[in-house]
Write an enzyme that holds these catalytic residues in place. Structure first.
Site, short mmCIF file in Angstrom:
data_model
loop_
_atom_site.label_atom_id
_atom_site.label_comp_id
_atom_site.label_asym_id
_atom_site.label_seq_id
_atom_site.Cartn_x
_atom_site.Cartn_y
_atom_site.Cartn_z
CB CYS A 254 -13.25 119.66 58.88
SG CYS A 254 -11.39 119.21 58.49
N GLY A 258 -21.28 120.10 64.61
CA GLY A 258 -21.63 118.42 65.23
C GLY A 258 -22.68 118.08 64.96
N GLY A 259 -23.13 118.29 63.19
CA GLY A 259 -24.32 117.29 63.03
C GLY A 259 -23.92 116.16 62.58
CG ASP A 277 -13.79 123.11 62.71
OD1 ASP A 277 -14.52 122.36 62.02
OD2 ASP A 277 -13.46 123.46 62.58
CG ASP A 303 -4.58 123.22 60.92
OD1 ASP A 303 -4.91 121.88 59.70
OD2 ASP A 303 -3.88 124.31 60.48
CB CYS A 375 -20.83 119.94 50.59
SG CYS A 375 -20.27 121.31 51.83
#
Length: 429
Positions: A254, A258-259, A277, A303, A375
């Site tokens: 996931c 790209g951070g 992803d 997936d 998050c």
């Protein structure tokens, strides 16, 4: 860019597309910003983000000022009135300019016959503003959250739910991650100071810097050369706890945008990273970030529920799973989340997280480390998810981070700190 446009009408359209069509503000806004001048892009963002941040308050005020709401084909005019009230109460735009431009928005929306109505409602708000806002402060709309979400936060955090809600309603701080391959954090802080940008180091994460005030990325020293990345401090914690090492096989699942992929490569430049992803479009952002920082990773669409289809029997030393979640920890950064999410979504997300966790675990080497992160601030997605996972997998153990009594680390949003985030560090025995 269009040669002629009304910014307030564009903002009203964007708000309508979010609320009535369920579209994401972060996806919509760049499309509409292309239609306005450089100097108006920031204002368009302010109006859209602002209206969605304080939506219940604006809705309540309109209910007091209008006997009958605008509906159907006139609904965009309802959002135009919201844009007008937001300007009058929350911005430094001169009231006469805010009024004139908002009223003209009716013409741009092909409803010139409603100019008088909009002008009347906004002038009425001006006259009654103080009294209206005093009354609104005692109403449930003052919390600026949907009732289902407010109930979940209060149930999970009975002692500090008000502080969480207040933090959600604030503007987010801007955090940077210094690329240690180019500069130490201290050296980059000096570069910022030389450029007149005030900034502060994070107390725990060695690459993190908080700016005193947000700024455009082109003002940041060496941004285009990859010297720094805009990334919230809490998001940086994922790689801090993953602790990647050179030579390891690492999966960033996931991964978009790209951070965290690039953070892994900054921390362990000789590691072999696979970034996966499910969203092919968002994988383009991963590739853009890798290009800007001049890094290489294997990038695949896949997936997380079906890893055998994209990595076959491959196993990894470390896995970072930043799982799909309610994003209730980043509401201040994405206020549309409050209105796009539904209560029923939580159970669906919990089931999806469980499926991905169980599917990817066999692809972790014995002795390997996995960081499960979200998050979110909701226990169902975090502590309860990890507890359930440990009960299903006898070969999984939680690494004691020494920071919390709960299984994992729950970060709550705070004015001068990072977003709401959760991490659990697991090892395979």
């Amino acid at each position: 860019m269009k040669s002629s446009y009304n910014l307030r009408s564009i903002a009203a359209k964007v708000v309508g597309q979010v609320l009535d069509q369920g579209q994401s503000l972060s996806a919509l806004l760049p499309i509409h910003q292309r239609d306005v001048s450089d100097k108006d892009r920031a204002l368009l963002q302010e109006l859209c983000f602002g209206v969605l941040r304080v939506l219940p308050q604006l809705e309540w005020c309109i209910q007091q000022l209008m006997a009958k709401p605008l509906t159907g084909k006139q609904r965009t005019l309802h959002y135009l009135i919201m844009v007008g009230i937001y300007q009058l109460h929350y911005t430094r735009i001169p009231p006469h300019a805010a009024l004139a431009e908002t009223v003209e928005g009716a013409v741009a929306l092909k409803r010139p016959q409603l100019k008088g109505l909009i002008n009347g409602v906004l002038r009425q708000f001006q006259r009654q503003q103080e009294e209206l806002l005093q009354r609104e402060a005692t109403h449930s709309s003052h919390y600026l959250h949907p009732s289902w979400l407010l109930a979940r936060i209060e149930h999970a955090y009975p002692n500090n739910w008000r502080g969480i809600v207040e933090a959600n309603n604030q503007r987010p701080p801007m955090w940077l991650r210094v690329n240690r391959l180019h500069h130490t954090r201290e050296a980059y802080l000096n570069l910022l100071m030389q450029g007149g940008i005030e900034a502060f180091p994070h107390t725990e994460y060695s690459d993190a810097i908080r700016l005193a005030s947000p700024c455009a990325v082109d003002q940041l020293p060496g941004f285009s050369q990859g010297w720094a990345t805009v990334q919230d401090a809490s998001a940086q914690g994922c790689v801090y706890w993953l602790d990647p090492q050179d030579g390891e096989q690492i999966l960033d699942l996931c991964a978009a945008p790209g951070g965290k992929t690039t953070h892994i490569l900054e921390a362990a430049p000789k590691s072999h990273v696979l970034a996966v992803d499910v969203d092919e479009t968002r994988l383009g952002r991963v590739k853009e970030n890798l290009l800007r920082l001049q890094m290489h990773a294997e990038v695949k669409q896949g997936d997380g529920r079906y890893p055998d289809s994209w990595c076959e029997a491959r196993v990894f030393d470390r896995i970072l799973l930043d799982a799909p979640c309610s994003a209730t920890g980043v509401i201040r950064r994405h206020p549309d989340i409050k209105w796009l999410r539904r209560d029923r979504d939580i159970e669906e997300l919990v089931a999806l997280q469980k499926e991905i966790l169980d599917a990817i675990w066999p692809h972790l080497k014995t002795g390997g480390t996995m960081v499960y992160a979200t998050c979110s601030i909701l226990p169902q997605e975090n502590t309860q998810q990890v507890t359930g996972f440990l009960s299903r997998h006898a070969d999984a153990a939680l690494v004691d981070t020494g920071t919390s009594e709960i299984p994992g680390i729950q970060i709550l949003p705070h004015a001068d700190s990072g977003d709401g985030f959760f991490y659990a560090k697991l090892v395979k025995n």
